[in-house]
Design a protein around this motif. Structure first.
Motif, PDB file in Angstrom:
ATOM      1  N   LYS A 118       8.441  -6.760  59.265  1.00 52.49           N
ATOM      2  CA  LYS A 118       8.784  -6.906  60.684  1.00 52.49           C
ATOM      3  C   LYS A 118       9.437  -8.262  60.950  1.00 52.49           C
ATOM      4  O   LYS A 118      10.375  -8.360  61.743  1.00 52.49           O
ATOM      5  N   ARG A 119       8.933  -9.296  60.290  1.00 55.33           N
ATOM      6  CA  ARG A 119       9.521 -10.629  60.485  1.00 55.33           C
ATOM      7  C   ARG A 119      10.930 -10.693  59.912  1.00 55.33           C
ATOM      8  O   ARG A 119      11.809 -11.332  60.500  1.00 55.33           O
ATOM      9  N   ILE A 120      11.152 -10.045  58.774  1.00 56.27           N
ATOM     10  CA  ILE A 120      12.495 -10.019  58.189  1.00 56.27           C
ATOM     11  C   ILE A 120      13.439  -9.261  59.118  1.00 56.27           C
ATOM     12  O   ILE A 120      14.552  -9.718  59.391  1.00 56.27           O
ATOM     13  N   GLU A 121      12.994  -8.113  59.631  1.00 56.53           N
ATOM     14  CA  GLU A 121      13.825  -7.333  60.547  1.00 56.53           C
ATOM     15  C   GLU A 121      14.164  -8.150  61.789  1.00 56.53           C
ATOM     16  O   GLU A 121      15.326  -8.193  62.227  1.00 56.53           O
ATOM     17  N   LYS A 122      13.187  -8.815  62.344  1.00 54.70           N
ATOM     18  CA  LYS A 122      13.411  -9.642  63.533  1.00 54.70           C
ATOM     19  C   LYS A 122      14.405 -10.759  63.227  1.00 54.70           C
ATOM     20  O   LYS A 122      15.336 -11.012  63.998  1.00 54.70           O
ATOM     21  N   ASP A 123      14.246 -11.409  62.088  1.00 56.08           N
ATOM     22  CA  ASP A 123      15.134 -12.507  61.712  1.00 56.08           C
ATOM     23  C   ASP A 123      16.575 -12.016  61.543  1.00 56.08           C
ATOM     24  O   ASP A 123      17.510 -12.647  62.038  1.00 56.08           O
ATOM     25  N   LEU A 124      16.748 -10.893  60.859  1.00 57.94           N
ATOM     26  CA  LEU A 124      18.098 -10.368  60.658  1.00 57.94           C
ATOM     27  C   LEU A 124      18.735  -9.954  61.982  1.00 57.94           C
ATOM     28  O   LEU A 124      19.920 -10.224  62.217  1.00 57.94           O
ATOM     29  N   ASN A 125      17.964  -9.321  62.862  1.00 49.25           N
ATOM     30  CA  ASN A 125      18.495  -8.942  64.182  1.00 49.25           C
ATOM     31  C   ASN A 125      18.864 -10.176  65.000  1.00 49.25           C
ATOM     32  O   ASN A 125      19.888 -10.187  65.691  1.00 49.25           O
ATOM     33  N   GLU A 126      18.051 -11.228  64.916  1.00 51.73           N
ATOM     34  CA  GLU A 126      18.366 -12.468  65.633  1.00 51.73           C
ATOM     35  C   GLU A 126      19.635 -13.097  65.084  1.00 51.73           C
ATOM     36  O   GLU A 126      20.442 -13.650  65.843  1.00 51.73           O
ATOM     37  N   THR A 163      18.847  -2.710  42.976  1.00 51.12           N
ATOM     38  CA  THR A 163      18.413  -2.728  44.371  1.00 51.12           C
ATOM     39  C   THR A 163      18.662  -4.102  44.990  1.00 51.12           C
ATOM     40  O   THR A 163      19.190  -4.215  46.108  1.00 51.12           O
ATOM     41  N   ASN A 164      18.296  -5.139  44.254  1.00 51.41           N
ATOM     42  CA  ASN A 164      18.502  -6.506  44.730  1.00 51.41           C
ATOM     43  C   ASN A 164      19.991  -6.779  44.969  1.00 51.41           C
ATOM     44  O   ASN A 164      20.374  -7.381  45.979  1.00 51.41           O
ATOM     45  N   ASP A 165      20.826  -6.313  44.061  1.00 51.82           N
ATOM     46  CA  ASP A 165      22.267  -6.503  44.196  1.00 51.82           C
ATOM     47  C   ASP A 165      22.793  -5.808  45.446  1.00 51.82           C
ATOM     48  O   ASP A 165      23.582  -6.365  46.205  1.00 51.82           O
ATOM     49  N   ARG A 166      22.325  -4.590  45.692  1.00 51.97           N
ATOM     50  CA  ARG A 166      22.770  -3.838  46.868  1.00 51.97           C
ATOM     51  C   ARG A 166      22.315  -4.531  48.155  1.00 51.97           C
ATOM     52  O   ARG A 166      23.053  -4.594  49.138  1.00 51.97           O
ATOM     53  N   MET A 167      21.098  -5.069  48.145  1.00 48.78           N
ATOM     54  CA  MET A 167      20.589  -5.791  49.315  1.00 48.78           C
ATOM     55  C   MET A 167      21.480  -6.995  49.623  1.00 48.78           C
ATOM     56  O   MET A 167      21.815  -7.257  50.786  1.00 48.78           O
ATOM     57  N   LEU A 168      21.850  -7.723  48.585  1.00 50.62           N
ATOM     58  CA  LEU A 168      22.712  -8.888  48.783  1.00 50.62           C
ATOM     59  C   LEU A 168      24.083  -8.484  49.311  1.00 50.62           C
ATOM     60  O   LEU A 168      24.663  -9.183  50.148  1.00 50.62           O
ATOM     61  N   LYS A 169      24.600  -7.343  48.863  1.00 52.85           N
ATOM     62  CA  LYS A 169      25.897  -6.866  49.352  1.00 52.85           C
ATOM     63  C   LYS A 169      25.834  -6.501  50.831  1.00 52.85           C
ATOM     64  O   LYS A 169      26.785  -6.751  51.578  1.00 52.85           O
ATOM     65  N   ILE A 170      24.732  -5.921  51.254  1.00 50.56           N
ATOM     66  CA  ILE A 170      24.579  -5.591  52.683  1.00 50.56           C
ATOM     67  C   ILE A 170      24.553  -6.873  53.512  1.00 50.56           C
ATOM     68  O   ILE A 170      25.238  -6.982  54.527  1.00 50.56           O
ATOM     69  N   LEU A 171      23.769  -7.852  53.061  1.00 56.34           N
ATOM     70  CA  LEU A 171      23.706  -9.119  53.799  1.00 56.34           C
ATOM     71  C   LEU A 171      25.077  -9.777  53.858  1.00 56.34           C
ATOM     72  O   LEU A 171      25.487 -10.305  54.894  1.00 56.34           O
ATOM     73  N   ASP A 172      25.797  -9.734  52.739  1.00 54.32           N
ATOM     74  CA  ASP A 172      27.125 -10.336  52.679  1.00 54.32           C
ATOM     75  C   ASP A 172      28.083  -9.618  53.636  1.00 54.32           C
ATOM     76  O   ASP A 172      28.860 -10.263  54.343  1.00 54.32           O
ATOM     77  N   ALA A 173      28.008  -8.299  53.664  1.00 55.24           N
ATOM     78  CA  ALA A 173      28.882  -7.523  54.553  1.00 55.24           C
ATOM     79  C   ALA A 173      28.610  -7.846  56.021  1.00 55.24           C
ATOM     80  O   ALA A 173      29.523  -7.829  56.848  1.00 55.24           O
ATOM     81  N   LEU A 174      27.354  -8.155  56.328  1.00 52.80           N
ATOM     82  CA  LEU A 174      26.989  -8.501  57.706  1.00 52.80           C
ATOM     83  C   LEU A 174      27.177  -9.986  57.999  1.00 52.80           C
ATOM     84  O   LEU A 174      27.088 -10.408  59.144  1.00 52.80           O
ATOM     85  N   GLY A 175      27.425 -10.766  56.965  1.00 53.91           N
ATOM     86  CA  GLY A 175      27.549 -12.215  57.142  1.00 53.91           C
ATOM     87  C   GLY A 175      26.214 -12.866  57.457  1.00 53.91           C
ATOM     88  O   GLY A 175      26.159 -13.876  58.149  1.00 53.91           O
ATOM     89  N   LEU A 176      25.119 -12.281  56.947  1.00 52.22           N
ATOM     90  CA  LEU A 176      23.781 -12.780  57.227  1.00 52.22           C
ATOM     91  C   LEU A 176      23.143 -13.358  55.978  1.00 52.22           C
ATOM     92  O   LEU A 176      23.648 -13.205  54.869  1.00 52.22           O
ATOM     93  N   LYS A 177      22.006 -14.014  56.173  1.00 49.08           N
ATOM     94  CA  LYS A 177      21.225 -14.566  55.068  1.00 49.08           C
ATOM     95  C   LYS A 177      19.836 -13.953  55.112  1.00 49.08           C
ATOM     96  O   LYS A 177      19.337 -13.611  56.179  1.00 49.08           O
TER      97      LYS A 177
END
Length: 111
Positions: free
Chosen positions: A11-19, A77-91
């Motif tokens: 939940k904290r990760i989801e909140k952080d990414l949405n913020e 899985t880790n690689d795909r997660m990083l690609k999603i974050l990169d596509a969104l410009g998030l950390k």
């Protein structure tokens, strides 16, 4: 990791990414959907780590011990997660200090 603790961290990760999305004024349901994809992969990653911790890096195969397939799946899985974050410009959200301690492992932990 305990299920309750994991759901709280999720939940904290989801909140952080949405913020972070809001902070970058990125809007759209498809972006929110990508965050949900990221979180689904995070759940999968946690299950893969649990499997590796439970069964070790070697598992029984037809012709003797073989590498645990969860290791390769974890990398993908880790690689795909990083690609999603990169596509969104998030950390990724910073890990808890307790989680960071857990990640320091030695060879003895793998046996």
């Amino acid at each position: 990791m305990a299920k309750i603790k994991r759901s709280t961290l999720r939940k904290r990760i989801e909140k952080d990414l949405n913020e972070q999305l809001e902070g970058k004024t990125i809007q759209g349901n498809h972006y929110s959907d990508l965050i949900q994809d990221y979180l689904s992969l995070w759940d999968l990653k946690c299950n893969l780590v649990d499997d590796i911790e439970d069964n070790g890096i070697k598992v029984s195969g037809m012709h003797g011990p073989k590498s645990n397939p969860s290791i390769n799946d974890l990398h993908k899985t880790n690689d795909r997660m990083l690609k999603i974050l990169d596509a969104l410009g998030l950390k990724a959200a910073p890990a808890e200090s307790e989680t960071q301690e857990k990640n320091t492992r030695s060879k003895a932990d793998l046996i």
